[in-house]
Scaffold this motif. Structure first.
Motif, PDB file in Angstrom:
ATOM      1  N   GLN A  65     -33.422 -15.433 -39.966  1.00 57.40           N
ATOM      2  CA  GLN A  65     -32.859 -15.308 -41.314  1.00 57.40           C
ATOM      3  C   GLN A  65     -33.317 -16.435 -42.230  1.00 57.40           C
ATOM      4  N   CYS A  66     -33.453 -17.638 -41.661  1.00 59.29           N
ATOM      5  CA  CYS A  66     -33.880 -18.757 -42.511  1.00 59.29           C
ATOM      6  C   CYS A  66     -34.720 -19.753 -41.707  1.00 59.29           C
ATOM      7  N   TYR A  67     -35.562 -20.488 -42.442  1.00 62.11           N
ATOM      8  CA  TYR A  67     -36.402 -21.535 -41.863  1.00 62.11           C
ATOM      9  C   TYR A  67     -36.196 -22.818 -42.659  1.00 62.11           C
ATOM     10  N   LEU A  68     -35.989 -23.909 -41.951  1.00 59.70           N
ATOM     11  CA  LEU A  68     -35.785 -25.219 -42.567  1.00 59.70           C
ATOM     12  C   LEU A  68     -37.033 -26.053 -42.310  1.00 59.70           C
ATOM     13  N   VAL A  69     -37.831 -26.261 -43.338  1.00 61.56           N
ATOM     14  CA  VAL A  69     -39.074 -27.025 -43.199  1.00 61.56           C
ATOM     15  C   VAL A  69     -38.883 -28.359 -43.909  1.00 61.56           C
ATOM     16  N   PHE A  70     -38.607 -29.393 -43.137  1.00 59.93           N
ATOM     17  CA  PHE A  70     -38.332 -30.711 -43.704  1.00 59.93           C
ATOM     18  C   PHE A  70     -39.256 -31.756 -43.096  1.00 59.93           C
ATOM     19  N   GLY A  71     -39.762 -32.630 -43.937  1.00 61.61           N
ATOM     20  CA  GLY A  71     -40.627 -33.699 -43.443  1.00 61.61           C
ATOM     21  C   GLY A  71     -41.442 -34.299 -44.562  1.00 61.61           C
ATOM     22  N   ASP A  72     -42.076 -35.447 -44.262  1.00 63.12           N
ATOM     23  CA  ASP A  72     -42.856 -36.161 -45.270  1.00 63.12           C
ATOM     24  C   ASP A  72     -44.360 -35.985 -45.096  1.00 63.12           C
ATOM     25  N   ASP A  73     -44.753 -35.153 -44.143  1.00 64.42           N
ATOM     26  CA  ASP A  73     -46.190 -34.929 -43.968  1.00 64.42           C
ATOM     27  C   ASP A  73     -46.603 -33.674 -44.730  1.00 64.42           C
ATOM     28  N   PRO A  74     -47.350 -33.831 -45.828  1.00 63.69           N
ATOM     29  CA  PRO A  74     -47.689 -32.672 -46.662  1.00 63.69           C
ATOM     30  C   PRO A  74     -48.493 -31.611 -45.941  1.00 63.69           C
ATOM     31  N   TRP A  75     -49.403 -32.020 -45.049  1.00 64.52           N
ATOM     32  CA  TRP A  75     -50.223 -31.017 -44.349  1.00 64.52           C
ATOM     33  C   TRP A  75     -49.369 -30.182 -43.417  1.00 64.52           C
ATOM     34  N   LEU A  76     -48.516 -30.807 -42.645  1.00 62.83           N
ATOM     35  CA  LEU A  76     -47.669 -30.073 -41.716  1.00 62.83           C
ATOM     36  C   LEU A  76     -46.691 -29.169 -42.453  1.00 62.83           C
ATOM     37  N   CYS A  77     -46.114 -29.687 -43.544  1.00 67.21           N
ATOM     38  CA  CYS A  77     -45.171 -28.871 -44.321  1.00 67.21           C
ATOM     39  C   CYS A  77     -45.863 -27.636 -44.897  1.00 67.21           C
ATOM     40  N   GLU A  78     -47.027 -27.851 -45.499  1.00 68.37           N
ATOM     41  CA  GLU A  78     -47.733 -26.744 -46.136  1.00 68.37           C
ATOM     42  C   GLU A  78     -48.233 -25.737 -45.104  1.00 68.37           C
ATOM     43  N   THR A  79     -48.739 -26.232 -43.993  1.00 74.23           N
ATOM     44  CA  THR A  79     -49.232 -25.344 -42.947  1.00 74.23           C
ATOM     45  C   THR A  79     -48.095 -24.527 -42.342  1.00 74.23           C
ATOM     46  N   SER A  80     -46.956 -25.172 -42.124  1.00 72.40           N
ATOM     47  CA  SER A  80     -45.797 -24.463 -41.565  1.00 72.40           C
ATOM     48  C   SER A  80     -45.312 -23.384 -42.524  1.00 72.40           C
ATOM     49  N   ARG A  81     -45.204 -23.720 -43.796  1.00 74.59           N
ATOM     50  CA  ARG A  81     -44.807 -22.731 -44.804  1.00 74.59           C
ATOM     51  C   ARG A  81     -45.807 -21.587 -44.846  1.00 74.59           C
ATOM     52  N   GLY A  82     -47.087 -21.936 -44.749  1.00 83.80           N
ATOM     53  CA  GLY A  82     -48.125 -20.910 -44.794  1.00 83.80           C
ATOM     54  C   GLY A  82     -48.013 -19.930 -43.646  1.00 83.80           C
ATOM     55  N   GLN A  83     -47.700 -20.417 -42.455  1.00 85.72           N
ATOM     56  CA  GLN A  83     -47.540 -19.529 -41.304  1.00 85.72           C
ATOM     57  C   GLN A  83     -46.358 -18.583 -41.488  1.00 85.72           C
ATOM     58  N   ILE A  84     -45.265 -19.139 -42.026  1.00 88.76           N
ATOM     59  CA  ILE A  84     -44.077 -18.307 -42.245  1.00 88.76           C
ATOM     60  C   ILE A  84     -44.370 -17.240 -43.289  1.00 88.76           C
ATOM     61  N   HIS A  85     -45.016 -17.624 -44.384  1.00 89.55           N
ATOM     62  CA  HIS A  85     -45.351 -16.667 -45.446  1.00 89.55           C
ATOM     63  C   HIS A  85     -46.288 -15.581 -44.923  1.00 89.55           C
ATOM     64  N   ALA A  86     -47.260 -15.968 -44.106  1.00 94.17           N
ATOM     65  CA  ALA A  86     -48.223 -14.993 -43.593  1.00 94.17           C
ATOM     66  C   ALA A  86     -47.534 -13.945 -42.720  1.00 94.17           C
ATOM     67  N   GLN A  87     -46.634 -14.398 -41.833  1.00 91.15           N
ATOM     68  CA  GLN A  87     -45.923 -13.450 -40.987  1.00 91.15           C
ATOM     69  C   GLN A  87     -44.973 -12.591 -41.818  1.00 91.15           C
ATOM     70  N   ALA A  88     -44.336 -13.215 -42.827  1.00 90.75           N
ATOM     71  CA  ALA A  88     -43.411 -12.464 -43.687  1.00 90.75           C
ATOM     72  C   ALA A  88     -44.145 -11.355 -44.443  1.00 90.75           C
ATOM     73  N   LYS A  89     -45.357 -11.658 -44.892  1.00 91.12           N
ATOM     74  CA  LYS A  89     -46.134 -10.651 -45.603  1.00 91.12           C
ATOM     75  C   LYS A  89     -46.437  -9.459 -44.696  1.00 91.12           C
ATOM     76  N   LYS A  90     -46.729  -9.738 -43.423  1.00 91.23           N
ATOM     77  CA  LYS A  90     -46.996  -8.660 -42.477  1.00 91.23           C
ATOM     78  C   LYS A  90     -45.774  -7.771 -42.283  1.00 91.23           C
ATOM     79  N   GLU A  91     -44.593  -8.367 -42.464  1.00 89.87           N
ATOM     80  CA  GLU A  91     -43.361  -7.624 -42.250  1.00 89.87           C
ATOM     81  C   GLU A  91     -42.769  -7.077 -43.550  1.00 89.87           C
TER      82      GLU A  91
END
Length: 346
Positions: free
Chosen positions: A17-43
């Protein structure tokens, strides 16, 4: 449920239902968000709504978006940004309310800075964590960063020598975004070649007139005027300070090993090959060893570490400190400059 970024892909089917993406590393945050968005688009999550908790933010806007029908009859992503990671009592109550009325057509992604331990024990966090996935995006260090770097090198199908990998490690530990961008550059420039540290230096110095290798040679040879001139030229041409520090640390590490061996009455013959020092460069190290004691070399390492710390913690490229450091390759300078501190805040 806590899931680290490198494991996230295994926890996206089915989407929570929800994902909590917290942290100070911009690459990890953006990559994690990107993976979630990509899977969400498939669904079928095609519509995106972004909200930011800022001055005057109305928490009921989040409730309205949660309950509203999509304009396009598609599933929706609501991305809520918490700049301070402090939703307050009102936000906490809203989160609890939303989690009590699940909506399969809405995916909630909440992002923000690194969470302190006490924040992960708060009621609002526990409410969301129980219904979703928490992705802590902390920058990996040491062996964890080396593992991440090796995985990215493999991802880009690059072939790097050990010294090139060590150079990348030294240059980019603590900065995944810059490391990933550099690896992408290498993939474009040398997708099939075996890359060593000299090639890396050539790429990342942007074809500068003087190389970092020339700078460290001048330092080893105690050519102070030449060192300062090259240093000024490197600064003018925009060469990054981490590249210069990599070169300096590499030479100081070699000097430390050679000096320690000499002080222990060991022969240097076995070390020349081990440290990959060719015949034409032996005279440079001999020159430095004839001048510098173990205490001098340790002082140089302390000074270089202070410059690196200022760069990593404050984002300051201390060119004055680097000039100071280049002078300390002359033992006479230690008597005059030893009292000057390089790690003072600017």
């Amino acid at each position: 449920m806590r899931v680290y970024p490198d494991q996230l892909s295994r926890h996206l089917k089915p989407l929570q239902q929800c994902y909590l993406v917290f942290g100070d590393d911009p690459w990890l945050c953006e990559t994690s968000r990107g993976q979630i968005h990509a899977q969400a688009k498939k669904e079928g999550f095609e519509e995106k709504i972004q909200l930011t908790q800022e001055t005057g933010f109305n928490w009921h806007d989040l409730v309205d978006q949660w309950q509203a029908m999509s304009l396009f009859s598609s599933r929706r992503i609501i991305e809520l940004i918490l700049p301070q990671a402090k939703p307050g009592s009102e936000g906490g109550a809203i989160f609890q309310s939303l989690m009590q009325m699940p909506n399969p057509d809405v995916l909630l992604i909440i992002t923000g800075p690194k969470l302190a331990l006490e924040q992960t024990k708060s009621k609002w966090f526990k409410t969301l964590d129980a219904q979703g996935v928490y992705v802590p995006c902390a920058t990996p260090e040491g062996t964890q960063f080396q593992r991440w770097l090796d995985e990215r090198i493999e991802h880009f199908k690059l072939t790097l020598t050990r010294d090139a990998r060590e150079m990348l490690f030294s240059l980019y530990e603590g900065n995944l975004l810059a490391a990933d961008q550099s690896l992408q550059l290498l993939q474009l420039l040398s997708p099939q070649d075996r890359i060593d540290s000299h090639q890396l230096s050539a790429y990342f110095e942007d074809q500068s007139r003087f190389s970092v290798f020339q700078l460290t040679d001048a330092m080893l040879n105690n050519q102070q005027d030449k060192s300062l001139h090259i240093l000024a030229q490197l600064k003018a041409e925009g060469v990054a300070m981490p590249i210069i520090l990599w070169g300096v640390f590499k030479e100081l590490s070699i000097l430390l090993q050679l000096r320690t061996a000499l002080d222990s009455n060991q022969s240097l013959q076995s070390l020349w090959g081990k440290l990959r020092i060719w015949d034409k460069r032996k005279s440079l190290y001999q020159s430095a060893l004839n001048r510098l004691t173990l205490a001098h070399i340790e002082k140089l390492l302390v000074s270089a570490s202070a410059i690196e710390l200022k760069l990593k913690q404050q984002g300051i490229e201390d060119w004055t400190g680097m000039s100071h450091l280049s002078l300390l390759f002359d033992p006479k300078a230690h008597q005059v400059l030893a009292h000057i501190k390089l790690n003072q805040e600017e």
